[in-house]
Enzyme design. Sequence first.
Site, PDB file in Angstrom:
ATOM      1  N   PHE A  62       0.865  -1.182   0.000  1.00 52.00           N
ATOM      2  CA  PHE A  62       0.000   0.000   0.000  1.00 52.00           C
ATOM      3  C   PHE A  62       0.894   1.221   0.000  1.00 52.00           C
ATOM      4  O   PHE A  62       1.637   1.465   0.950  1.00 52.00           O
ATOM      5  CB  PHE A  62      -0.946   0.048   1.202  1.00 52.00           C
ATOM      6  CG  PHE A  62      -1.849   1.257   1.133  1.00 52.00           C
ATOM      7  CD1 PHE A  62      -3.031   1.213   0.398  1.00 52.00           C
ATOM      8  CD2 PHE A  62      -1.489   2.454   1.745  1.00 52.00           C
ATOM      9  CE1 PHE A  62      -3.841   2.348   0.294  1.00 52.00           C
ATOM     10  CE2 PHE A  62      -2.305   3.596   1.640  1.00 52.00           C
ATOM     11  CZ  PHE A  62      -3.472   3.533   0.920  1.00 52.00           C
ATOM     12  N   ASP A 109       9.400   3.047   1.848  1.00 51.36           N
ATOM     13  CA  ASP A 109       8.191   3.784   2.200  1.00 51.36           C
ATOM     14  C   ASP A 109       7.950   3.580   3.692  1.00 51.36           C
ATOM     15  O   ASP A 109       7.403   2.566   4.113  1.00 51.36           O
ATOM     16  CB  ASP A 109       6.995   3.297   1.367  1.00 51.36           C
ATOM     17  CG  ASP A 109       5.714   4.055   1.719  1.00 51.36           C
ATOM     18  OD1 ASP A 109       5.699   4.764   2.743  1.00 51.36           O
ATOM     19  OD2 ASP A 109       4.728   3.920   0.967  1.00 51.36           O
ATOM     20  N   LYS A 125       2.399  10.728   7.307  1.00 53.32           N
ATOM     21  CA  LYS A 125       1.599  10.452   8.500  1.00 53.32           C
ATOM     22  C   LYS A 125       2.119  11.182   9.753  1.00 53.32           C
ATOM     23  O   LYS A 125       1.839  12.351   9.903  1.00 53.32           O
ATOM     24  CB  LYS A 125       1.472   8.944   8.705  1.00 53.32           C
ATOM     25  CG  LYS A 125       0.633   8.317   7.568  1.00 53.32           C
ATOM     26  CD  LYS A 125       0.003   6.999   7.903  1.00 53.32           C
ATOM     27  CE  LYS A 125      -1.078   6.638   6.900  1.00 53.32           C
ATOM     28  NZ  LYS A 125      -0.651   5.783   5.806  1.00 53.32           N
TER      29      LYS A 125
HETATM   30  C1  LIG Z   1      -0.882   5.873   4.374  1.00 52.19           C
HETATM   31  C2  LIG Z   1       0.206   5.409   3.506  1.00 52.19           C
HETATM   32  C3  LIG Z   1       0.470   6.022   2.271  1.00 52.19           C
HETATM   33  C4  LIG Z   1      -0.400   7.114   1.703  1.00 52.19           C
HETATM   34  O1  LIG Z   1      -0.452   8.251   2.510  1.00 52.19           O
HETATM   35  P1  LIG Z   1      -1.624   9.310   2.271  1.00 52.19           P
HETATM   36  O2  LIG Z   1      -1.246  10.445   3.175  1.00 52.19           O
HETATM   37  O3  LIG Z   1      -2.902   8.659   2.665  1.00 52.19           O
HETATM   38  O4  LIG Z   1      -1.593   9.675   0.832  1.00 52.19           O
HETATM   39  C5  LIG Z   1       1.561   5.564   1.545  1.00 52.19           C
HETATM   40  N1  LIG Z   1       2.333   4.564   1.995  1.00 52.19           N
HETATM   41  C6  LIG Z   1       2.101   3.955   3.168  1.00 52.19           C
HETATM   42  C7  LIG Z   1       3.011   2.854   3.612  1.00 52.19           C
HETATM   43  C8  LIG Z   1       1.017   4.324   3.950  1.00 52.19           C
HETATM   44  O5  LIG Z   1       0.768   3.692   5.096  1.00 52.19           O
END
Ligand SMILES: *Cc1c(COP(=O)(O)O)cnc(C)c1O
Length: 398
Positions: free
Chosen positions: A141, A226, A255
């Site tokens: 994700f 990420d 986040k």
């Molecule tokens: C939440 C998340 C995203 C996307 O972040 P948004 O602020 O919702 O666009 C990307 N990568 C990971 C691993 C995430 O948990």
Amino acid sequence: MSIATGELQALEAHAAHNYHPLPVVIAQAEGAWVTDVHGRRYLDALAGYSALNFGHRHPALIGALHEQAERVTLTSRAFHHDRFAPFCAALARLTGKEAVLPMNTGAEAVETAIKLARRWGYELKGVPADRANIVVADGNFHGRTTTIVSFSSDEEARRSFGPFTPGFRSVPAGDVAALEAAIDEDTVAALLEPVQGEAGVVIHPAGYLRDVRRITQERDVLFVADEIQSGLGRTGTTFACDLEDVVPDVYVLGKALGGGVVPVSAVAADRDLMDVFTPGSHGSTFGGNPLACAVGEAVVELLETGEFQQRSRELGAQLDAGLRSLPAERVAAVRSVGLWAGVELTEGASARSVCERMMELGVLAKDTHETTVRLAPPLVVTTDEVDLLVDTLGRALA
Ligand SMILES: *Cc1c(COP(=O)(O)O)cnc(C)c1O
């Protein structure tokens, strides 16, 4: 205890139906607790998917927000402002990287990293035009943009959103041999979550991140981590990559970087990589705005004390032990790292109904993939609150 059907309909009357929230309407919050419109309190065991690592309305973060709001909130990047350099310097210090490119949401930061990797591939590695590929992992994700869902393995995230962006190859998560086999001379990056959050806190086999680091180095491929959900204290270390003493080429953060106050994301990398971006090649109206920089710098300062990472480790061990004591006929598996856990229910159970029962008992958690309850309480929870969380899950499962 849950809200009436009419009340629910009114809440959603003019809203797009792209979410299915638990039936609770939050009106206030502090620390690890939220209060609904009827004055009922709930322990927050999701923490905004780790956006609230420091709890709701941490005084240092709200202080930074207020102070900055009294000065200047937005300039656009057409001009310099006095909070930009200090924020970039702070995040460079925390990541050990030379340069930072701030954006707003996580997905934007992932897009930024993809652009960085591709440009690096064409302009420094020598990949022929438009041939670059990026290796990703099944179950990933990375966000919701059309390019990012192009390499998602979640059918609902992709359905009827094509045509998709080419240039991505997905391999089984945690499988080093598959990752190595997918790399060819046109591969510019391996883009991975060090721990897969949305997949249900899926932890790679020990040594995987170290192997990825070695292979990407050998094959002249960037390792893009990420750490949007796994980073900034959640796993008991500043970054999940630290668990294996691995330093990726590129950190993607989001986040918790905004402290649960404002959206702040960023890419951090060394100068030789970051300098593929030239004026006009990439940007964002709001990225790196004064309010975001003030809060982001305060977030870094909180992390530099090491206190949150330590809490995450210690309370995480307590959480893990508690979850492992839950009845085996209800819980098939517990995956946990720091204050972050995926509780896999036994076949046929509905994680959604368990979360609804937990809500009725005063704890907010979130299901993922039908049978997984995901727990990510703020790192400010106390030992008593961790006990309460485990106890409540146990009662919801009974
Ligand atoms: C939440 C998340 C995203 C996307 O972040 P948004 O602020 O919702 O666009 C990307 N990568 C990971 C691993 C995430 O948990």
